[in-house]
Motif scaffolding. Structure first.
Motif, PDB file in Angstrom:
ATOM      1  N   PRO A 195       0.833  -1.214   0.000  1.00  0.00           N
ATOM      2  CA  PRO A 195       0.000   0.000   0.000  1.00  0.00           C
ATOM      3  C   PRO A 195       0.861   1.256   0.000  1.00  0.00           C
ATOM      4  N   GLU A 196       0.248   2.352  -0.343  1.00  0.00           N
ATOM      5  CA  GLU A 196       0.957   3.622  -0.368  1.00  0.00           C
ATOM      6  C   GLU A 196       1.477   3.955   1.027  1.00  0.00           C
ATOM      7  N   GLY A 197       2.737   4.289   1.101  1.00  0.00           N
ATOM      8  CA  GLY A 197       3.361   4.633   2.374  1.00  0.00           C
ATOM      9  C   GLY A 197       4.024   3.468   3.078  1.00  0.00           C
ATOM     10  N   VAL A 198       3.838   2.253   2.570  1.00  0.00           N
ATOM     11  CA  VAL A 198       4.450   1.068   3.174  1.00  0.00           C
ATOM     12  C   VAL A 198       5.678   0.672   2.370  1.00  0.00           C
ATOM     13  N   GLN A 199       6.804   0.555   3.054  1.00  0.00           N
ATOM     14  CA  GLN A 199       8.050   0.179   2.402  1.00  0.00           C
ATOM     15  C   GLN A 199       8.474  -1.207   2.883  1.00  0.00           C
ATOM     16  N   VAL A 200       8.986  -2.001   1.973  1.00  0.00           N
ATOM     17  CA  VAL A 200       9.483  -3.331   2.318  1.00  0.00           C
ATOM     18  C   VAL A 200      10.969  -3.380   2.013  1.00  0.00           C
ATOM     19  N   ALA A 201      11.665  -4.237   2.733  1.00  0.00           N
ATOM     20  CA  ALA A 201      13.111  -4.349   2.553  1.00  0.00           C
ATOM     21  C   ALA A 201      13.445  -4.886   1.164  1.00  0.00           C
ATOM     22  N   GLU A 202      14.599  -4.503   0.679  1.00  0.00           N
ATOM     23  CA  GLU A 202      15.033  -4.957  -0.630  1.00  0.00           C
ATOM     24  C   GLU A 202      15.187  -6.481  -0.632  1.00  0.00           C
ATOM     25  N   GLY A 203      14.699  -7.112  -1.676  1.00  0.00           N
ATOM     26  CA  GLY A 203      14.781  -8.568  -1.766  1.00  0.00           C
ATOM     27  C   GLY A 203      13.633  -9.285  -1.110  1.00  0.00           C
ATOM     28  N   THR A 204      12.643  -8.539  -0.561  1.00  0.00           N
ATOM     29  CA  THR A 204      11.467  -9.157   0.046  1.00  0.00           C
ATOM     30  C   THR A 204      10.219  -8.754  -0.743  1.00  0.00           C
ATOM     31  N   HIS A 205       9.122  -9.444  -0.470  1.00  0.00           N
ATOM     32  CA  HIS A 205       7.912  -9.278  -1.260  1.00  0.00           C
ATOM     33  C   HIS A 205       6.719  -9.129  -0.317  1.00  0.00           C
ATOM     34  N   TYR A 206       5.931  -8.085  -0.545  1.00  0.00           N
ATOM     35  CA  TYR A 206       4.820  -7.761   0.348  1.00  0.00           C
ATOM     36  C   TYR A 206       3.725  -8.824   0.276  1.00  0.00           C
ATOM     37  N   ASN A 207       3.289  -9.278   1.453  1.00  0.00           N
ATOM     38  CA  ASN A 207       2.199 -10.232   1.546  1.00  0.00           C
ATOM     39  C   ASN A 207       1.534 -10.051   2.914  1.00  0.00           C
ATOM     40  N   PRO A 208       0.337  -9.479   2.962  1.00  0.00           N
ATOM     41  CA  PRO A 208      -0.305  -9.183   4.257  1.00  0.00           C
ATOM     42  C   PRO A 208      -0.734 -10.415   5.034  1.00  0.00           C
ATOM     43  N   TYR A 209      -0.616 -11.610   4.430  1.00  0.00           N
ATOM     44  CA  TYR A 209      -1.009 -12.835   5.126  1.00  0.00           C
ATOM     45  C   TYR A 209       0.191 -13.546   5.763  1.00  0.00           C
ATOM     46  N   PHE A 210       1.385 -13.032   5.550  1.00  0.00           N
ATOM     47  CA  PHE A 210       2.570 -13.654   6.131  1.00  0.00           C
ATOM     48  C   PHE A 210       2.538 -13.501   7.641  1.00  0.00           C
ATOM     49  N   VAL A 211       2.797 -14.579   8.361  1.00  0.00           N
ATOM     50  CA  VAL A 211       2.570 -14.598   9.796  1.00  0.00           C
ATOM     51  C   VAL A 211       3.669 -13.912  10.600  1.00  0.00           C
ATOM     52  N   SER A 212       4.821 -13.625   9.983  1.00  0.00           N
ATOM     53  CA  SER A 212       5.940 -13.088  10.748  1.00  0.00           C
ATOM     54  C   SER A 212       6.285 -11.640  10.438  1.00  0.00           C
ATOM     55  N   ALA A 213       5.848 -11.146   9.293  1.00  0.00           N
ATOM     56  CA  ALA A 213       6.182  -9.780   8.901  1.00  0.00           C
ATOM     57  C   ALA A 213       5.244  -9.353   7.783  1.00  0.00           C
ATOM     58  N   SER A 214       5.461  -8.135   7.268  1.00  0.00           N
ATOM     59  CA  SER A 214       4.624  -7.674   6.160  1.00  0.00           C
ATOM     60  C   SER A 214       5.156  -8.138   4.816  1.00  0.00           C
ATOM     61  N   ALA A 215       6.372  -8.662   4.796  1.00  0.00           N
ATOM     62  CA  ALA A 215       6.974  -9.133   3.548  1.00  0.00           C
ATOM     63  C   ALA A 215       7.849 -10.340   3.849  1.00  0.00           C
ATOM     64  N   LEU A 216       8.081 -11.169   2.841  1.00  0.00           N
ATOM     65  CA  LEU A 216       8.915 -12.352   3.007  1.00  0.00           C
ATOM     66  C   LEU A 216       9.877 -12.484   1.845  1.00  0.00           C
ATOM     67  N   ALA A 217      10.917 -13.297   2.054  1.00  0.00           N
ATOM     68  CA  ALA A 217      11.960 -13.431   1.045  1.00  0.00           C
ATOM     69  C   ALA A 217      11.486 -14.193  -0.184  1.00  0.00           C
ATOM     70  N   MET A 218      10.514 -15.093  -0.011  1.00  0.00           N
ATOM     71  CA  MET A 218      10.048 -15.897  -1.143  1.00  0.00           C
ATOM     72  C   MET A 218       9.202 -15.047  -2.079  1.00  0.00           C
ATOM     73  N   ALA A 219       9.615 -14.998  -3.342  1.00  0.00           N
ATOM     74  CA  ALA A 219       8.815 -14.291  -4.338  1.00  0.00           C
ATOM     75  C   ALA A 219       7.564 -15.106  -4.654  1.00  0.00           C
ATOM     76  N   LYS A 220       6.615 -14.490  -5.343  1.00  0.00           N
ATOM     77  CA  LYS A 220       5.408 -15.217  -5.732  1.00  0.00           C
ATOM     78  C   LYS A 220       5.812 -16.455  -6.512  1.00  0.00           C
TER      79      LYS A 220
END
Length: 290
Positions: A195-220
């Motif tokens: 979403p607008e205003g949300v930044q994720v670390a380089e090399g990670t991928h945003y997924n709001p269902y991830f249980v540990s963070a807002s993004a994970l290393a595994m790409a789609k």
């Protein structure tokens, strides 16, 4: 007796008021949380899906399990192992012994030592387990941005999101054991742009269902038409996610159907036993003065 009932009702009222206050505090906390506090994960909870193996009389759909195996072998097995699942158990999916042997022969496993004391590789046989795509965890982490992909043998039982009030109350009477498949399905279908205003670390991928963070290393990992189905099932991300989630549930609990049948028979037995005990008690004390 009247005093006892009055006391119970009073406790119920107090508990209700306490629960209402707790819920109100939770809503206030949620508002503060949305205003900029540290988020709780997952951001979105998985939606409960309709699985054939759910409920008291659930069963596995072998066609779905076979499709899930296809998705795993063609997509997931490139990174994820299933070291606790032997090839021979695939006969439970409807495959013949010859088909299982042919399937296992597609893999190579390490064996030994031989007569010279050296390890060697050979074609897998039904008694072998699904091999890992990496020689060790360090190699797996190095190939995946420092995060070793988890083993999939028990992932459907190890993953899941706790359900809050009031769902957990109903779970007491109608057990909910599909949290793992629901989570896997939500994760595989939940990749999206942040979403607008949300930044994720380089090399990670945003997924709001991830249980540990807002993004994970595994790409789609999968897209539409990536895996070809032979039975005419839709070749969509949603269908792939459903099928592989069901397959991983089977891998984690292959005896689910037998367990449910046994549990049902035990409950029937206990009901009959209860009736017999009641009739016995009634017969024994029928001529007794009270």
């Amino acid at each position: 007796m009247k005093k006892l009932v009055t006391g119970i009702l009073s406790l119920a009222v107090v508990a209700g008021l306490g629960l209402g206050a707790a819920l109100a505090q939770g809503e206030e906390a949620g508002g503060e949380h949305a205003a900029g506090a540290t988020p709780h994960y997952p951001i979105h909870k998985p939606v409960q899906q309709d699985w054939t193996f759910g409920g008291l009389f659930g069963h596995y759909d072998k066609g779905q399990l076979q499709r899930g195996l296809k998705v795993y072998t063609e997509v997931c097995s490139a990174c994820h192992s299933m070291s606790l699942v032997p090839f021979r158990t695939l006969e439970d999916l409807g495959y013949s012994e010859a088909q299982v042997k042919a399937f296992a022969a597609n893999y190579e496993v390490q064996d030994g030592p031989n007569g010279d004391g050296e390890m060697f590789t050979r074609k897998a046989v039904p008694s072998d387990h699904f091999p890992s795509p990496f020689p060790n965890k360090e190699a797996a982490a190095a190939a995946n941005n420092g995060a070793a992909p988890p083993d999939f043998s028990l992932i459907a039982k190890a993953r899941g999101v706790e359900r809050g009030f009031p769902q957990f109350v109903f779970d007491i009477f109608w057990p909910y054991q599909e949290g793992g498949p629901d989570y896997i399905h939500a994760l595989l279908t939940g990749y999206q742009d942040p979403p607008e205003g949300v930044q994720v670390a380089e090399g990670t991928h945003y997924n709001p269902y991830f249980v540990s963070a807002s993004a994970l290393a595994m790409a789609k990992p999968i897209s539409d038409d990536q895996v070809t189905y032979d039975d005419g099932a839709p070749q969509t991300v949603d269908q792939y996610a459903r099928d592989v989630s069901a397959f991983l549930m089977w891998a984690a609990e292959p005896h689910l159907e037998e367990r449910k049948r046994t549990g049902f028979m035990v409950m029937v037995f206990l009901l009959i036993l209860t009736g017999l005990v009641y009739l016995t008690k009634k017969s024994v004390y029928a001529n007794k003065e009270h």
